[in-house]
Design a protein around this motif. Structure first.
Motif, PDB file in Angstrom:
ATOM      1  N   GLU A 196       1.027  -1.226  -0.043  1.00 50.43           N
ATOM      2  CA  GLU A 196      -0.178  -0.314   0.044  1.00 50.43           C
ATOM      3  C   GLU A 196       0.722   1.366  -0.185  1.00 50.43           C
ATOM      4  OE1 GLU A 196      -4.147  -0.431   1.794  1.00 50.43           O
ATOM      5  OE2 GLU A 196      -2.860  -1.521   2.822  1.00 50.43           O
ATOM      6  N   VAL A 197       2.212   1.221   0.691  1.00 46.20           N
ATOM      7  CA  VAL A 197       3.112   2.213   0.743  1.00 46.20           C
ATOM      8  C   VAL A 197       3.468   2.379  -0.349  1.00 46.20           C
ATOM      9  CG1 VAL A 197       4.926   3.498   1.737  1.00 46.20           C
ATOM     10  CG2 VAL A 197       3.782   2.056   3.264  1.00 46.20           C
ATOM     11  N   GLY A 225      -3.602  -5.900  23.745  1.00 46.61           N
ATOM     12  CA  GLY A 225      -2.856  -5.130  24.558  1.00 46.61           C
ATOM     13  C   GLY A 225      -2.795  -3.919  24.554  1.00 46.61           C
ATOM     14  N   PRO A 226      -2.656  -2.998  25.174  1.00 46.30           N
ATOM     15  CA  PRO A 226      -2.359  -0.994  24.367  1.00 46.30           C
ATOM     16  C   PRO A 226      -2.034  -1.138  24.186  1.00 46.30           C
ATOM     17  CG  PRO A 226      -2.418  -2.093  27.626  1.00 46.30           C
ATOM     18  CD  PRO A 226      -1.859  -2.955  26.436  1.00 46.30           C
ATOM     19  N   LEU A 227      -2.037   0.256  22.980  1.00 46.31           N
ATOM     20  CA  LEU A 227      -1.467   0.035  21.790  1.00 46.31           C
ATOM     21  C   LEU A 227      -1.722   1.926  21.773  1.00 46.31           C
ATOM     22  CD1 LEU A 227      -0.590   0.011  18.302  1.00 46.31           C
ATOM     23  CD2 LEU A 227      -2.616   0.201  17.982  1.00 46.31           C
ATOM     24  N   LEU A 228      -0.607   2.890  21.321  1.00 43.90           N
ATOM     25  CA  LEU A 228      -0.307   3.693  20.465  1.00 43.90           C
ATOM     26  C   LEU A 228       0.238   4.550  19.865  1.00 43.90           C
ATOM     27  CD1 LEU A 228      -0.475   7.060  21.905  1.00 43.90           C
ATOM     28  CD2 LEU A 228       1.535   6.942  22.951  1.00 43.90           C
ATOM     29  N   GLN A 229      -0.501   4.767  18.987  1.00 46.70           N
ATOM     30  CA  GLN A 229      -0.030   5.077  17.226  1.00 46.70           C
ATOM     31  C   GLN A 229      -0.345   6.532  17.134  1.00 46.70           C
ATOM     32  OE1 GLN A 229      -1.939   2.813  14.862  1.00 46.70           O
ATOM     33  NE2 GLN A 229      -1.072   3.378  13.105  1.00 46.70           N
ATOM     34  N   SER A 230       0.957   7.018  16.176  1.00 45.50           N
ATOM     35  CA  SER A 230       0.650   8.492  16.168  1.00 45.50           C
ATOM     36  C   SER A 230       1.772   9.253  14.982  1.00 45.50           C
ATOM     37  CB  SER A 230       1.559   9.158  16.973  1.00 45.50           C
ATOM     38  OG  SER A 230       2.659   8.879  16.424  1.00 45.50           O
ATOM     39  N   HIS A 231       0.722  10.150  13.909  1.00 43.02           N
ATOM     40  CA  HIS A 231       0.979   9.925  12.267  1.00 43.02           C
ATOM     41  C   HIS A 231       0.733  11.696  12.264  1.00 43.02           C
ATOM     42  CE1 HIS A 231       1.359   6.925   9.003  1.00 43.02           C
ATOM     43  NE2 HIS A 231       1.487   8.569   9.000  1.00 43.02           N
ATOM     44  N   GLY A 232       1.661  11.950  11.560  1.00 42.87           N
ATOM     45  CA  GLY A 232       1.403  14.085  10.742  1.00 42.87           C
ATOM     46  C   GLY A 232       0.659  13.401  10.085  1.00 42.87           C
ATOM     47  N   THR A 237       5.184  10.852   2.984  1.00 45.17           N
ATOM     48  CA  THR A 237       5.973   9.271   2.519  1.00 45.17           C
ATOM     49  C   THR A 237       4.780   8.374   2.883  1.00 45.17           C
ATOM     50  OG1 THR A 237       7.723  10.559   3.300  1.00 45.17           O
ATOM     51  CG2 THR A 237       7.967   7.343   2.925  1.00 45.17           C
ATOM     52  N   ILE A 238       4.235   8.450   4.294  1.00 40.49           N
ATOM     53  CA  ILE A 238       2.820   7.057   4.508  1.00 40.49           C
ATOM     54  C   ILE A 238       2.102   8.107   4.653  1.00 40.49           C
ATOM     55  CG2 ILE A 238       2.438   5.233   5.369  1.00 40.49           C
ATOM     56  CD1 ILE A 238       5.300   4.902   6.286  1.00 40.49           C
ATOM     57  N   PRO A 239       0.894   8.534   3.989  1.00 39.26           N
ATOM     58  CA  PRO A 239      -0.112   8.904   4.307  1.00 39.26           C
ATOM     59  C   PRO A 239      -1.076   9.151   5.275  1.00 39.26           C
ATOM     60  CG  PRO A 239       0.039   8.641   1.868  1.00 39.26           C
ATOM     61  CD  PRO A 239       1.035   7.985   2.907  1.00 39.26           C
ATOM     62  N   ILE A 240      -1.370  10.210   6.473  1.00 37.10           N
ATOM     63  CA  ILE A 240      -2.426   9.456   7.681  1.00 37.10           C
ATOM     64  C   ILE A 240      -3.029   8.467   7.231  1.00 37.10           C
ATOM     65  CG2 ILE A 240      -3.749  11.583   7.290  1.00 37.10           C
ATOM     66  CD1 ILE A 240      -3.005  11.372  10.367  1.00 37.10           C
ATOM     67  N   SER A 258      -2.656  12.346  16.589  1.00 39.61           N
ATOM     68  CA  SER A 258      -3.197  12.555  14.682  1.00 39.61           C
ATOM     69  C   SER A 258      -1.733  13.916  15.275  1.00 39.61           C
ATOM     70  CB  SER A 258      -3.913  13.389  14.192  1.00 39.61           C
ATOM     71  OG  SER A 258      -4.824  12.854  13.792  1.00 39.61           O
ATOM     72  N   ILE A 259      -0.649  14.507  14.308  1.00 41.08           N
ATOM     73  CA  ILE A 259      -0.140  15.286  14.749  1.00 41.08           C
ATOM     74  C   ILE A 259      -0.023  16.754  13.919  1.00 41.08           C
ATOM     75  CG2 ILE A 259       2.514  16.223  15.232  1.00 41.08           C
ATOM     76  CD1 ILE A 259       3.154  13.105  15.849  1.00 41.08           C
ATOM     77  N   PRO A 260      -0.397  17.608  13.880  1.00 42.36           N
ATOM     78  CA  PRO A 260      -1.593  18.675  12.780  1.00 42.36           C
ATOM     79  C   PRO A 260       0.171  19.179  11.824  1.00 42.36           C
ATOM     80  CG  PRO A 260      -1.919  18.946  15.061  1.00 42.36           C
ATOM     81  CD  PRO A 260      -1.129  17.934  15.831  1.00 42.36           C
ATOM     82  N   ASN A 261      -0.103  19.283  10.454  1.00 43.90           N
ATOM     83  CA  ASN A 261       0.904  19.979   9.999  1.00 43.90           C
ATOM     84  C   ASN A 261       2.258  19.347   9.775  1.00 43.90           C
ATOM     85  OD1 ASN A 261      -1.290  21.584   9.512  1.00 43.90           O
ATOM     86  ND2 ASN A 261      -0.917  22.744  11.196  1.00 43.90           N
ATOM     87  N   ALA A 262       2.192  17.992  10.747  1.00 51.42           N
ATOM     88  CA  ALA A 262       3.613  17.209  10.740  1.00 51.42           C
ATOM     89  C   ALA A 262       3.983  15.983   8.942  1.00 51.42           C
ATOM     90  CB  ALA A 262       3.597  16.009  11.756  1.00 51.42           C
ATOM     91  N   ASP A 263       4.657  16.306   9.269  1.00 54.86           N
ATOM     92  CA  ASP A 263       5.441  15.156   8.008  1.00 54.86           C
ATOM     93  C   ASP A 263       5.963  13.993   8.433  1.00 54.86           C
ATOM     94  OD1 ASP A 263       5.944  14.146   5.569  1.00 54.86           O
ATOM     95  OD2 ASP A 263       6.910  16.420   5.127  1.00 54.86           O
ATOM     96  N   HIS A 264       6.436  13.109   7.905  1.00 58.04           N
ATOM     97  CA  HIS A 264       6.608  12.313   8.210  1.00 58.04           C
ATOM     98  C   HIS A 264       7.766  11.855   9.798  1.00 58.04           C
ATOM     99  CE1 HIS A 264       7.046   7.488   7.610  1.00 58.04           C
ATOM    100  NE2 HIS A 264       8.336   8.010   7.421  1.00 58.04           N
ATOM    101  N   ASN A 265       9.147  12.901   9.309  1.00 58.64           N
ATOM    102  CA  ASN A 265       9.925  12.896  10.606  1.00 58.64           C
ATOM    103  C   ASN A 265       9.679  13.658  11.193  1.00 58.64           C
ATOM    104  OD1 ASN A 265      11.303  10.584   8.778  1.00 58.64           O
ATOM    105  ND2 ASN A 265      11.810  11.463   7.578  1.00 58.64           N
TER     106      ASN A 265
END
Length: 284
Positions: A196-197, A225-232, A237-240, A258-265
């Motif tokens: 998909e990427v 189990g507990p999951l914490l996931q984040s994305h810009g 590079t990998i769309p949110i 969701s990290i506002p205005n953040a790119d991949h890094n």
């Protein structure tokens, strides 16, 4: 906070080279010539290793031990074990597809000193001081071996370990969580499947990636189990949307940042670090 090591995943130079490599003029074979042996798509597109001595291998204010261990086939691998004597958790850290562990020294210092964690960060084959050449299979095997080594270093079981991974590393720790449940799973800027990427960048060539290669979406369905996931939100590079697709497949309890205005890094923001701290606190 600045993280020097990037998770490029699909860089423009490699993309152009891959397009040329699979152009009709190159793929067509002359009957008088032997067939071209093509490397797998992951070898051309996925890995951007840096090798020792590139980078700062003696970072200030980071307490670490050089650790050498072997993959299942005997390949010699390397990592840094960064213990905290007052640790509130033990983390296996799988980095992205670019650089090596020395490029993550600032992040390791933050995890060790500010978040009070003991961390084992390791390099895949062909990265840093690790031997061999990078492949998807080799990266998974290195991740399995690193977890086994951390069990020895910290004298704990898989169920007491926190798995953390960024981008490619997110796919690695999702695979580990599927094999043996950890205490918690933390992933940043990662994806549901490698195909998909590839489809985002090369829609006409994504079929070259096997459907089951790094199929995180199926692996994460089995994790309980507990999951914490984040994305810009501006990840080019990998769309949110891909990150959310993976998250939607996961079971509760789970949190998405969701990290506002953040790119991949650019995911290391004060808001994310606060959410990470709160997530870790809930695990106590």
């Amino acid at each position: 906070m600045n993280v020097i090591g990037n998770s490029l995943l699909y860089g423009p130079a490699v993309l152009l080279g891959f397009t040329a490599m699979f152009s009709p003029s190159l793929v067509a074979q002359s009957p008088l010539r032997p067939p071209i042996t093509m490397k797998s798509i992951d070898e051309y597109l996925l890995f951007y290793p840096s090798k020792f001595p590139d980078g700062n291998w003696e970072p200030a204010n980071l307490v670490y031990q050089d650790v050498y261990f072997n993959s299942a086939d005997g390949t010699k691998l390397h990592g840094w074990y960064c213990p905290n004597p007052n640790s509130r958790g033990v983390v296996l850290l799988a980095h992205g597809n670019a650089g090596h562990i020395a490029h993550r020294a600032d992040w390791l210092k933050y995890l060790q000193r500010e978040l009070k964690l003991s961390v084992f960060a390791f390099d895949y084959r062909g990265y840093g001081r690790s031997e061999g050449k990078p492949t998807v299979k080799g990266a998974i095997e290195a991740s399995v071996a690193a977890r086994a080594k951390l069990r020895e270093l910290a004298n704990l079981q898989d169920k007491d370990m926190i798995l953390m991974g960024e981008s490619l590393g997110g796919a690695m720790v999702v695979q580990l969580a599927n094999q043996s449940p950890p205490k918690a799973l933390i992933v940043q800027s990662t994806f549901p499947s490698l195909r998909e990427v590839a489809a985002v960048h090369f829609p006409n060539l994504a079929w070259l990636v096997p459907r089951n290669k790094l199929l995180s979406i199926e692996a994460i369905k089995k994790y309980q189990g507990p999951l914490l996931q984040s994305h810009g939100t501006n990840d080019g590079t990998i769309p949110i949307a891909l990150g959310k697709k993976l998250f939607d497949a996961a079971q509760e309890p789970k949190e998405f940042v969701s990290i506002p205005n953040a790119d991949h890094n650019d995911w290391l923001t004060p808001d994310y670090l606060q959410r990470l701290d709160q997530f870790l606190q809930k695990l106590q």
